[in-house]
Design an enzyme around this catalytic site. Structure first.
Site, PDB file in Angstrom:
ATOM      1  N   GLU A  79     -10.410   7.496   4.448  1.00  0.00           N
ATOM      2  CA  GLU A  79      -9.348   7.008   5.336  1.00  0.00           C
ATOM      3  C   GLU A  79      -9.424   7.692   6.704  1.00  0.00           C
ATOM      4  O   GLU A  79     -10.506   7.965   7.206  1.00  0.00           O
ATOM      5  CB  GLU A  79      -7.990   7.150   4.644  1.00  0.00           C
ATOM      6  N   ASP A  99       0.869  -1.164   0.000  1.00  0.00           N
ATOM      7  CA  ASP A  99       0.000   0.000   0.000  1.00  0.00           C
ATOM      8  C   ASP A  99       0.916   1.228   0.000  1.00  0.00           C
ATOM      9  O   ASP A  99       2.150   1.117   0.044  1.00  0.00           O
ATOM     10  CB  ASP A  99      -0.990  -0.027   1.177  1.00  0.00           C
TER      11      ASP A  99
HETATM   12  C1  BGC Z   1      -5.135   3.171   0.246  1.00  0.00           C
HETATM   13  C2  BGC Z   1      -5.384   2.140  -0.814  1.00  0.00           C
HETATM   14  C3  BGC Z   1      -5.299   2.763  -2.175  1.00  0.00           C
HETATM   15  C4  BGC Z   1      -3.988   3.509  -2.334  1.00  0.00           C
HETATM   16  C5  BGC Z   1      -3.857   4.193  -3.670  1.00  0.00           C
HETATM   17  C6  BGC Z   1      -3.890   3.954  -0.032  1.00  0.00           C
HETATM   18  O1  BGC Z   1      -3.734   4.965   0.896  1.00  0.00           O
HETATM   19  O2  BGC Z   1      -5.029   2.526   1.496  1.00  0.00           O
HETATM   20  O3  BGC Z   1      -6.635   1.550  -0.610  1.00  0.00           O
HETATM   21  O4  BGC Z   1      -5.428   1.779  -3.153  1.00  0.00           O
HETATM   22  O5  BGC Z   1      -3.892   4.486  -1.337  1.00  0.00           O
HETATM   23  O6  BGC Z   1      -4.731   5.229  -3.813  1.00  0.00           O
HETATM   24  C1  BGC Z   2      -3.558   9.767  -2.245  1.00  0.00           C
HETATM   25  C2  BGC Z   2      -4.428   8.610  -1.856  1.00  0.00           C
HETATM   26  C3  BGC Z   2      -3.737   7.848  -0.814  1.00  0.00           C
HETATM   27  C4  BGC Z   2      -3.320   8.733   0.332  1.00  0.00           C
HETATM   28  C5  BGC Z   2      -2.536   7.966   1.337  1.00  0.00           C
HETATM   29  C6  BGC Z   2      -3.218  10.600  -1.033  1.00  0.00           C
HETATM   30  O1  BGC Z   2      -2.393  11.659  -1.391  1.00  0.00           O
HETATM   31  O2  BGC Z   2      -4.213  10.560  -3.180  1.00  0.00           O
HETATM   32  O3  BGC Z   2      -4.681   7.771  -2.913  1.00  0.00           O
HETATM   33  O4  BGC Z   2      -4.605   6.863  -0.376  1.00  0.00           O
HETATM   34  O5  BGC Z   2      -2.560   9.831  -0.109  1.00  0.00           O
HETATM   35  O6  BGC Z   2      -2.285   8.702   2.497  1.00  0.00           O
END
Ligand code: BGC
Ligand code: BGC
Length: 772
Positions: free
Chosen positions: A538, A334
């Site tokens: 998130e 991830d």
């Molecule tokens: C998330 C994932 C996601 C990735 C890319 C991460 O922070 O936990 O679910 O696929 O970002 O966007």
């Molecule tokens: C991204 C997300 C990712 C996240 C992780 C963002 O900047 O756009 O896809 O899940 O960072 O913290």
């Protein structure tokens, strides 16, 4: 198939190594390699010949690659590093940035994170970006290995502002309709493929067990059988190939493997404590069906389980994921999570050690290391220092190349920029409406207020989500945290719009505050109140108090006091604690329904559609109930103080008609532990309107040496019935679903099916069977 010209000795040497973990030895033994050049009849390198078996191509390419080229394939960098200031700023692709990432560091995969879209956020704009990157890579790399572009399409192609948004997964869960999920997967895939995105970081198979968690709405269900069968259907749909636009295929992702959804205090990425027995018997089975359905990639859980970050866990990523569940695809990290082992978890002293831990645990590709150069250098150093073996590198790169070959990327690296808009715009609207309709759960209809008459004169529509696209979509929509209310919005019909369309002759008043809603209600026939949540994703979307707000409750209370019929619609990403609204006589759960939410809701409000959604989660009475699920294990107190006592249970949902279900009959009174049982029931529509019933099939185990829930879901089906109609339906399940991890508290035993007495439970009726 073109004949393989000899020339694979070197490739076979690599094969011998990889064959330790794959079945390559078999395919290579069929070759008759002898020449040195590795070309086919046409003098073309073997790996570029699409008619040859993938494994030959992988071996041939691997043996041509330098270590630097190999580690580049193990790297996925965010698209922001290829444009603007080479560091995230949006703008046109910049050749000098591309040079650094795609050529100097040999990076093989690029991603868009949530909200990472091109300045021209149209399908054509996306296609131009992915084609631009692909051109740069293919024009400037010696071996011409195409780039694989990934993004999150978790409810449609959700970064793309012109795309149709489907309900978020929590709504898909409430449909209990895998056939529909498969179609949604197909539609999302054809949209993403049209824009050159061939890797979808979806579906999410984490279980919904704690409403405080900010990613609750991304999950399908609290139950592994329901979540598993819906995620398998999504994978099947996404990976199906309809040939539209003549693109390469797309891979889905089993994520987040595993145990992500149980952060101990409900906050995203806080470590989970999951007993191994529960991990193996509840959380991992949610992943099995999609692995069986052929998911080609998996993403590791960012979190830690039982004191070990999953990115450093060989037990999770190799023993469980590969050896026990049988996954043989590519595992991606991830976001920045290899580095996390050093910078956040402190299980590694430095970055190179963190990378080695993660790669050795089983991660094949790093998503978004801070910069390509430092990651690839550290990985190369790890190999030189003996921290990572050359074999492990070849194994990871072999898997990644196989993925690219299997997707057809070498043959179809580009997409047609001129057809992209036509494929994407307006696609999937009917499906979105059907999905939103099927996901709506009628929780209460005490006074038979619903369906409303289309002859109404005046309706008041109130509440914070009555006309609020951003809240209707939730997070992961255009932007990571959801649609910016001031920015562009994907196609959308809100409840206010949907109701206006459904009753064009009525006076539909959209009330924007409590006082005007109450005043307008005075001469209205009915009030519809749509309550929601601010969009978020998130950790930003965690909630210590996942309840309706005081203002929301007060709005409903004051409208109720008018004496008018009030329909409360919960357009939320989780089953919020309702407070005073828990007593509302007319209650619908609408989840985060996507683009067609307003149409779907109006269809249900006015009886054009009959509600058929069923809860895929338990609805808590109070915040302290969480985490909560219907399959909690038995205790010794009994009663409401320790039992399962939700406001609405798992599987609950009403209809405008009524159904009767017969007692189940079974295909066999005795089955083997590796056998199948088939359950038949007859369902009758005993009411006056057509409707769809969901029939969940559970198994009860009267005695078990290891605690098991009172009942476990093993299968289900949906039945469409006209008034008075009866249908006999069959639900089959593998008896292996009943396996539990045996042994003492330390759970060191195997997973096996106890040979004993069981019964199938449908409604209140049971049918006994024995496992031999
Ligand atoms: C998330 C994932 C996601 C990735 C890319 C991460 O922070 O936990 O679910 O696929 O970002 O966007
Ligand atoms: C991204 C997300 C990712 C996240 C992780 C963002 O900047 O756009 O896809 O899940 O960072 O913290």
């Amino acid at each position: 198939m073109a004949r393989i010209r000899p020339g694979l000795r070197a490739a076979l040497a690599v094969t011998a190594v990889i064959a330790l973990t794959t079945a390559l030895a078999q395919s290579s033994s069929q070759a008759s390699p002898s020449g040195p050049d590795g070309t086919d009849d046409h003098g073309r390198p073997i790996y570029l010949n699409p008619t040859l078996p993938t494994q030959y191509r992988v071996n041939d390419l691997l043996r041509r690659m330098t270590l630097a080229e190999k580690v580049g394939q193990m790297t996925q960098i965010k698209v922001g590093e290829l444009r603007g200031d080479c560091n995230g700023a949006n703008g046109a692709l910049v050749a000098s940035c591309e040079q650094k990432v795609l050529v100097d560091a040999h990076v093989g995969s690029i991603l868009s994170g949530g909200g990472d879209y091109p300045v021209d956020n149209t399908a054509k704009g996306w296609a131009q970006t992915t084609n631009g990157i692909q051109h740069y890579a293919l024009d400037n790399n010696r071996l011409k290995i195409p780039v694989l572009y990934g993004a999150d399409g978790v409810h449609g192609d959700n970064n793309l502002v012109t795309a149709t948004m489907f309900p978020q997964q929590i709504g898909v869960g409430a449909t209990w309709d895998p056939a529909l999920a498969e179609k949604m997967g197909e539609s999302t895939s054809s949209t993403m493929r049209a824009t050159g995105v061939f890797w979808n970081f979806a579906p999410v198979s984490d279980l919904s067990r704690d409403t405080r968690w900010g990613r609750y709405y991304e999950t399908l269900s609290e139950d592994p059988t329901l979540a598993g069968s819906l995620s398998a259907a999504l994978v099947t749909g996404m990976q199906a190939y309809d040939g539209k636009g003549a693109t390469a295929k797309l891979t889905a992702t089993a994520k987040h493997f595993a145990g992500y959804s149980e952060p101990i205090n409900g906050h995203d990425r806080v470590p989970a404590q999951i007993p191994v027995r529960e991990l193996q018997d509840v959380f991992l089975p949610a992943f099995q069906p999609q692995i069986d359905a052929g998911a080609k990639t998996a993403m590791a859980n960012s979190g830690a389980v039982n004191g070990i970050p999953v990115h450093a866990s060989k037990f999770m990523l190799t023993t469980e994921l590969r050896q026990r569940l049988g996954f043989d695809g590519v595992t991606v990290s991830d976001w920045a999570d290899m580095a996390s082992l050093a910078t956040k978890y402190h299980v590694a002293a430095d970055y190179p050690t963190a990378i080695a831990m993660s790669v050795n645990a089983g991660v094949d590709m790093a998503m978004e290391p801070a910069d390509a150069a430092s990651y690839t250098k550290a990985l190369i150093d790890d190999v030189h220092n003996g921290l990572i073996s050359q074999q492990r590198i070849d194994q990871a790169v072999g898997r990644i190349l196989k993925l690219k070959f299997d997707l057809g990327l070498f043959e179809k690296p580009f997409v047609d920029e001129n057809t992209a808009d036509g494929i994407v715009n307006g696609a999937g609207l009917d499906l979105a409406r059907q999905a939103a309709t099927e996901s709506t759960v009628l929780l209460r209809n005490d006074n038979k207020t619903l369906p409303l008459s289309t002859g109404v004169h005046k309706i008041v529509v109130a509440g914070d989500s009555a006309d609020n696209p951003s809240q209707q979509f939730g997070g992961w929509t255009v932007n990571w945290q959801g649609v910016d209310p001031k920015g562009p919005t994907p196609p959308v019909v809100t409840p206010v719009q949907g109701i206006k369309e459904a009753v064009p002759n009525a006076n539909v008043v959209a009330a924007t505050d409590q006082a005007s809603a109450v005043a307008q209600a005075a001469d209205a026939d009915a009030v519809v109140v749509v309550l929601g949540e601010k969009a978020g994703a998130e950790g930003n979307n965690d909630k210590e108090d996942p309840s309706l707000t005081a203002a929301q409750q007060s709005l409903v209370d004051s409208l109720k006091a008018t004496g008018k019929p009030v329909v409360v619609v919960l357009m939320t990403g989780r089953p919020l604690v309702l407070g005073s609204v828990a007593g509302a006589p007319t209650l619908l759960a609408d989840w985060l329904p996507g683009s067609e939410g307003g149409h779907a809701l109006a269809d249900i409000l006015f009886g054009k559609a009959n509600p058929s959604g069923r809860l895929s989660v338990s609805w808590p009475k109070t915040v302290g109930d969480e985490p909560m699920s219907y399959d909690q294990l038995p205790g010794t107190n009994g009663g409401a103080s320790s039992g399962y006592d939700p406001l609405f249970p798992f599987g609950y949902g009403l209809s405008y008609t009524s159904f009767a279900t017969s007692a189940p009959t079974l295909s066999a009174p005795t089955v083997r532990a590796d056998g199948k049982e088939t359950v038949s029931v007859t369902v009758t529509n005993t009411g006056a309107v057509a409707g769809s019933d969901v029939v969940p099939v559970y198994v009860h185990q009267p005695v078990s040496p290891v605690l098991v829930p009172d009942k476990r879901l093993v299968g289900f089906t949906r039945v469409d019935l006209k008034p008075g109609e009866s249908k006999t339906v069959q639900v089959s399940f593998d008896v292996s679903k009943l396996a539990v991890t045996v042994g003492d508290v330390d759970a060191t035993g195997k997973r096996e099916v106890e040979k004993s007495a069981y019964s199938v439970v449908v409604g209140s009726a049971q049918a006994p069977f024995t496992v031999r």
